[in-house]
Scaffold this motif. Structure first.
Motif, mmCIF file in Angstrom:
data_model
loop_
_atom_site.group_PDB
_atom_site.id
_atom_site.type_symbol
_atom_site.label_atom_id
_atom_site.label_comp_id
_atom_site.label_asym_id
_atom_site.label_seq_id
_atom_site.Cartn_x
_atom_site.Cartn_y
_atom_site.Cartn_z
ATOM 1 N N MET A 189 0.953 -1.259 -0.080
ATOM 2 C CA MET A 189 -0.071 -0.092 -0.047
ATOM 3 C C MET A 189 0.832 1.332 0.032
ATOM 4 S SD MET A 189 -2.928 1.111 2.797
ATOM 5 C CE MET A 189 -3.846 -0.601 2.510
ATOM 6 N N SER A 190 0.874 2.272 -1.064
ATOM 7 C CA SER A 190 1.652 3.332 -1.014
ATOM 8 C C SER A 190 1.027 4.439 -0.174
ATOM 9 C CB SER A 190 1.401 3.818 -2.434
ATOM 10 O OG SER A 190 0.422 3.982 -3.121
ATOM 11 N N LEU A 191 0.000 4.289 0.627
ATOM 12 C CA LEU A 191 -0.543 5.463 1.270
ATOM 13 C C LEU A 191 0.264 5.380 2.624
ATOM 14 C CD1 LEU A 191 -4.298 5.306 0.902
ATOM 15 C CD2 LEU A 191 -3.006 6.985 0.232
ATOM 16 N N SER A 192 0.524 6.721 3.212
ATOM 17 C CA SER A 192 0.993 6.781 4.468
ATOM 18 C C SER A 192 0.045 6.801 5.563
ATOM 19 C CB SER A 192 1.892 8.246 4.482
ATOM 20 O OG SER A 192 1.070 9.282 4.554
ATOM 21 N N LEU A 193 0.358 6.628 6.681
ATOM 22 C CA LEU A 193 -0.309 6.610 7.976
ATOM 23 C C LEU A 193 -1.095 7.952 8.166
ATOM 24 C CD1 LEU A 193 -1.536 4.564 10.137
ATOM 25 C CD2 LEU A 193 0.451 5.493 11.648
ATOM 26 N N GLU A 194 -0.125 9.022 7.689
ATOM 27 C CA GLU A 194 -0.974 10.544 7.857
ATOM 28 C C GLU A 194 -2.010 10.560 6.955
ATOM 29 O OE1 GLU A 194 -1.535 13.837 9.553
ATOM 30 O OE2 GLU A 194 0.019 12.451 10.247
ATOM 31 N N GLN A 195 -1.618 10.009 5.569
ATOM 32 C CA GLN A 195 -2.737 10.009 4.628
ATOM 33 C C GLN A 195 -3.906 9.404 5.081
ATOM 34 O OE1 GLN A 195 -0.189 8.513 1.444
ATOM 35 N NE2 GLN A 195 -0.511 10.410 0.355
ATOM 36 N N LEU A 196 -4.149 8.101 5.763
ATOM 37 C CA LEU A 196 -5.095 7.359 6.231
ATOM 38 C C LEU A 196 -5.734 8.231 7.365
ATOM 39 C CD1 LEU A 196 -3.534 3.893 6.286
ATOM 40 C CD2 LEU A 196 -5.398 4.614 4.622
ATOM 41 N N ARG A 197 -5.094 8.816 8.076
ATOM 42 C CA ARG A 197 -5.630 9.536 9.222
ATOM 43 C C ARG A 197 -6.420 11.058 8.648
ATOM 44 N NH1 ARG A 197 -0.219 9.394 12.816
ATOM 45 N NH2 ARG A 197 -0.788 7.628 14.292
ATOM 46 N N LYS A 198 -5.900 11.364 7.741
ATOM 47 C CA LYS A 198 -6.571 12.543 7.103
ATOM 48 C C LYS A 198 -7.967 11.808 6.519
ATOM 49 C CE LYS A 198 -6.172 16.453 3.780
ATOM 50 N NZ LYS A 198 -7.489 16.267 3.293
ATOM 51 N N GLN A 199 -7.743 10.867 5.847
ATOM 52 C CA GLN A 199 -9.014 10.299 4.968
ATOM 53 C C GLN A 199 -10.241 10.003 6.210
ATOM 54 O OE1 GLN A 199 -8.407 6.775 2.671
ATOM 55 N NE2 GLN A 199 -6.762 7.829 1.422
ATOM 56 N N ALA A 200 -9.643 9.370 7.407
ATOM 57 C CA ALA A 200 -10.494 9.345 8.348
ATOM 58 C C ALA A 200 -11.329 10.653 8.969
ATOM 59 C CB ALA A 200 -10.022 8.367 9.686
ATOM 60 N N LYS A 201 -10.369 11.529 9.099
ATOM 61 C CA LYS A 201 -10.882 12.752 9.753
ATOM 62 C C LYS A 201 -12.086 13.352 8.676
ATOM 63 C CE LYS A 201 -7.085 14.003 12.440
ATOM 64 N NZ LYS A 201 -5.685 14.743 12.585
ATOM 65 N N LEU B 121 1.577 -3.794 -5.626
ATOM 66 C CA LEU B 121 1.732 -5.196 -5.702
ATOM 67 C C LEU B 121 2.718 -5.792 -6.738
ATOM 68 C CD1 LEU B 121 -1.904 -6.427 -4.543
ATOM 69 C CD2 LEU B 121 0.036 -6.206 -2.984
ATOM 70 N N VAL B 122 2.458 -5.201 -7.802
ATOM 71 C CA VAL B 122 3.168 -5.800 -9.042
ATOM 72 C C VAL B 122 4.832 -5.770 -8.601
ATOM 73 C CG1 VAL B 122 3.631 -3.805 -10.669
ATOM 74 C CG2 VAL B 122 2.975 -6.139 -11.371
ATOM 75 N N THR B 123 5.201 -4.923 -7.714
ATOM 76 C CA THR B 123 6.811 -4.774 -7.516
ATOM 77 C C THR B 123 7.078 -5.280 -5.978
ATOM 78 O OG1 THR B 123 6.332 -2.456 -6.750
ATOM 79 C CG2 THR B 123 6.839 -2.783 -9.043
ATOM 80 N N ALA B 124 6.065 -5.572 -5.169
ATOM 81 C CA ALA B 124 6.173 -6.038 -3.985
ATOM 82 C C ALA B 124 6.898 -7.509 -4.061
ATOM 83 C CB ALA B 124 4.866 -6.095 -3.193
#
Length: 439
Positions: free
Chosen positions: A1-13, A154-157
């Motif tokens: 997943m390329s999203l950061s924890l900060e981006q996910l927190r912003k999405q939740a807010k 995922l294709v490069t993981a």
């Protein structure tokens, strides 16, 4: 997943504000959006990915024994001197022991201990890489495409021991999955911890169509796995996989040594290399997996020449067998886990068996074959019977092979091995021709 924890927190807010939700409710919705059952699970995953970086290996099986087996394979590969595997042990200052291998596997997955890795497996199913692996396992093309669209990274993981999705797809022997991943941009040159590529797997499994797909995508043919000279062609010839070997050789005979020439039935190249030091070059590869015992190929000219006879036999390379015998190679040498006759019999190579016997190979020679818990004190007849190769079994009996010899591990006769392999025709033939049977 390329999203950061900060981006996910912003999405939740943002979701909390837009829908007038509690923060915990918004976080749960975001977690479920990405396939996780809870916000803590999502957060732990993103934190591990972010902290470890691109080198992270994603777990994809929830069976602890799978990782124990991979640790064993890693240790065997490091013992063989495979560079990437040796580097992994050095990176984590781990000793070349079973415990050290388990530590390497755990650390590569982003965990500080084997216990922490095992604990993680209970919630594995939600993670994107594990879900993609399930799509491969069930040959679900639509699910795989959807995951690659949703999580393009995922294709490069990489998964356990550096296996990417393309490598895992090649192991399913399903060319459709390989095509989907190639279309998504998978790296056709990706190597796992053993140096193994998808093209190696095509050679190992004798899959010419898959090999063509990979070669069309510019898969390299000169990459070594599990030791110097372990190219896709060498891996194919180790098993006598003639169809895919012929295709690979059309893209370059790599490595150009005597055993490869013999396996390809290239008599001219055999004669050219016989007196040359190049005959024994690039022989560091000797086993395709850790199930075979450790060994060290030497620079002995005799060993090089006798090994070539074994590689010719398993590929049914009758012309090469004849030429090697004329030049002086042994018909009965057990250079590494199997005489020429044993290899030919185990692979069901009737022409090779007949030619070896005509030239004077001992029909009842006792030796080793396969892994340490398999063929000890066995004959070619044991392995022909085990594989249900009826014509080969009959040819060996006609040449005087003794059907009463018992192996050293299990005390089984060839008829016993036929029964164990589920080959009633071979068992009945052996019993008619003077064989006995022991449990």
């Amino acid at each position: 997943m390329s999203l950061s924890l900060e981006q996910l927190r912003k999405q939740a807010k943002d979701l909390r504000r837009d829908r007038s939700l509690k923060l915990s409710e918004a976080q749960l919705l975001i977690a479920r959006r990405y396939g996780f059952g809870s916000w803590p699970r999502l957060r732990a995953y993103v934190d591990r990915v972010t902290t470890t970086g691109p080198s992270l290996q994603h777990a994809f099986s929830d069976d602890p024994s799978y990782y124990a087996d991979r640790a064993g394979g890693l240790l065997a590969s490091a013992t063989d001197g495979t560079p990437d595997t040796v580097a992994a042990f050095e990176r984590w200052a781990a000793p070349l022991t079973p415990a050290g291998a388990r530590l390497v596997v755990a650390r590569n997955h982003g965990f500080t201990s084997w216990t922490a890795l095992r604990r993680h497996l209970t919630g594995l199913a939600a993670e994107p890489f594990a879900r993609a692996f399930q799509a491969l396992r069930h040959q679900d093309l639509d699910a795989l495409r959807e995951l690659l669209t949703r999580f393009p990274e995922l294709v490069t993981a990489s998964g356990t021991n550096g296996n990417d999705l393309l490598g895992l797809a090649s192991a399913t022997c399903d060319e459709r999955l390989v095509a989907v991943l190639l279309d998504a941009g998978a790296d056709v040159a990706h190597r796992n911890a053993h140096g193994w590529t998808a093209l190696h797997q095509a050679g190992y499994s004798n899959l010419p169509h898959m090999a063509r797909l990979l070669l069309s995508a510019r898969a390299p043919v000169d990459v070594s796995a599990r030791g110097d000279g372990g190219t896709p062609l060498a891996v194919a010839l180790f098993w006598g996989n003639r169809e895919v070997a012929a295709l690979l050789a059309g893209h370059g005979v790599v490595p150009r040594n005597l055993r490869v020439a013999a396996g390809l039935n290239d008599v001219a190249l055999v004669a050219e290399l016989w007196p040359s030091p190049a005959a024994g070059s690039h022989r560091g590869f000797y086993r395709p997996h850790g199930g075979f015992p450790a060994w060290r190929p030497s620079s002995s000219v005799t060993e090089v020449r006798d090994e070539a006879m074994s590689w010719a036999a398993r590929s049914d390379a009758v012309d090469a067998i004849t030429e090697l015998h004329r030049l002086g190679a042994s018909l009965d040498a057990n250079v590494y886990q199997g005489t020429p006759l044993t290899w030919a019999a185990a692979q069901g190579r009737l022409r090779a068996v007949r030619r070896l016997l005509e030239l004077g190979a001992a029909p009842s020679a006792v030796g080793t074959f396969g892994g340490p818990r398999h063929g000890v004190g066995t004959t070619a007849l044991h392995h022909a019977a085990e594989g249900g190769h009826l014509e080969v079994t009959e040819a060996l009996l006609d040449a005087g092979a003794d059907p009463t010899i018992t192996d050293e591990l299990y005390g089984g006769t060839p008829a016993s091995w036929a029964r164990h392999g589920g080959h009633e025709d071979a068992r009945a033939l052996l019993l008619r021709r003077g064989g006995t049977e022991r449990s």
